[in-house]
Design an enzyme around this catalytic site. Sequence first.
Site, short mmCIF file in Angstrom:
data_model
loop_
_atom_site.label_atom_id
_atom_site.label_comp_id
_atom_site.label_asym_id
_atom_site.label_seq_id
_atom_site.Cartn_x
_atom_site.Cartn_y
_atom_site.Cartn_z
N LYS A 257 0.83 -1.21 0.00
CA LYS A 257 0.00 0.00 0.00
C LYS A 257 0.87 1.26 0.00
O LYS A 257 0.78 2.11 0.89
CB LYS A 257 -0.95 -0.02 1.20
CG LYS A 257 -2.25 0.72 0.96
CD LYS A 257 -3.27 0.40 2.05
CE LYS A 257 -4.53 1.21 1.89
NZ LYS A 257 -5.29 0.87 0.67
N GLU A 293 -7.62 -5.28 -10.21
CA GLU A 293 -8.47 -4.67 -9.19
C GLU A 293 -9.00 -3.32 -9.66
O GLU A 293 -8.57 -2.78 -10.67
CB GLU A 293 -7.74 -4.53 -7.86
CG GLU A 293 -6.51 -3.65 -7.89
CD GLU A 293 -5.86 -3.56 -6.51
OE1 GLU A 293 -6.34 -2.77 -5.68
OE2 GLU A 293 -4.87 -4.28 -6.26
#
Length: 411
Positions: A257, A293
């Site tokens: 992330k 995604e």
Amino acid sequence: METGAVLAGFQPNYTLCPSRHSSSLLPPSFSNRNLSSSPFKLQLQRKQLSLGSCQASSPVRRNAVSDTYSETVELVDLDWDNLGFGFLPTDYMYIMKCAQGESFSKGDLKRFANIELSPSAGVLNYGQGLFEGLKAYRKEDGNILLFRPEENALRMRLGAERMCMPSPTVEQFVDAVKATVLANKRWIPPAGKGSLYIRPLLMGSGAVLGLSPAPEYTFLIYVSPVGNYFKEGVAPINLIIEHELHRATPGGTGGVKTIGNYAAVLKAQSAAKAKGYSDVLYLDCVHKKYLEEVSSCNVFVVKDNVISTPAIKGTILPGITRKSIIDVARRQGFQVEERLVTVEELLEADEVFCTGTAVVVSPVGSITYLGKRVSYGEGGVGTVSQQLYSVLTRLQMGLIEDDMKWTVELS
């Protein structure tokens, strides 16, 4: 339940030894902010803890439980029924620093404010930074629930290793989250009105000119009350598949992330929203046919009683909501497969939905690919999406028993 003891080892500017008559574990100045009180007042029943003497060098320990006292928590004056997903400054943030090659030791709760960084900070010049996202929910009895904070701590540690940064331990991370949430308790929406979004940051804050890891690192947590991420709420969203621009590449940082992953999607996302779409679904950059995604959430495809989602292989973020939904779905009797999923399978699916901390579970109403639009569920929320959304959100808000042991309760 957690109490002010979660603040042990920190250095906030207030006592950690409340008296028997204390109605709050927050700083004395906390109730004197020039913000009007909300009509919401929560009457809570608490077990008063008798704490031993507080010493700066030793943790606060629970010694005995005495009587029960009544506490009234006044919330800030917000329109809780129309709370969107936007930033609202709150009262406190948490900051902890350490040097390269060392370990984080202790941090402070500080008034929320701007921070000072050198123009040569590693995070500004070379993108050496990570962030996390999790939520706190208020229960009907006024207590607070965190959802799987240790998973965020573990994911940050994995990301920090990839980005050559030191990281807080899991215990430090979770304790800092607890302290920040309790210090901003009055910003947590009433039960069923939203949540407190928690944003931990880890960044190279030290000055560096040549390309190298920064000499100093800052771990920071701030919070903001939020409602739904998509303006549609729990209603179906409309996605467009991006087949030219890509979010991540094999061997890159798509599986952690890091902040740069999100800046990279802004061009395609902005173009999609200008055309009326909710967001963008990305394909793999090699074959350009396998699903990866959405900009900030994972995707699931439903066909018959089988739920499929792209496998974690280094280019897809291992979402904590994704992981939770997989476990919930299997317990609900669904077959769940983590594998390569093609565009063709997506277009032929019975139902599609996305998952993420911000969106929780978001049903997909339509997918547009190369000019062709495919709709799902006649514009309504799919049965599987609704079922999984209901189970997970009820668990997160403390409305059903947590036999998974995923929630952490604070008071």
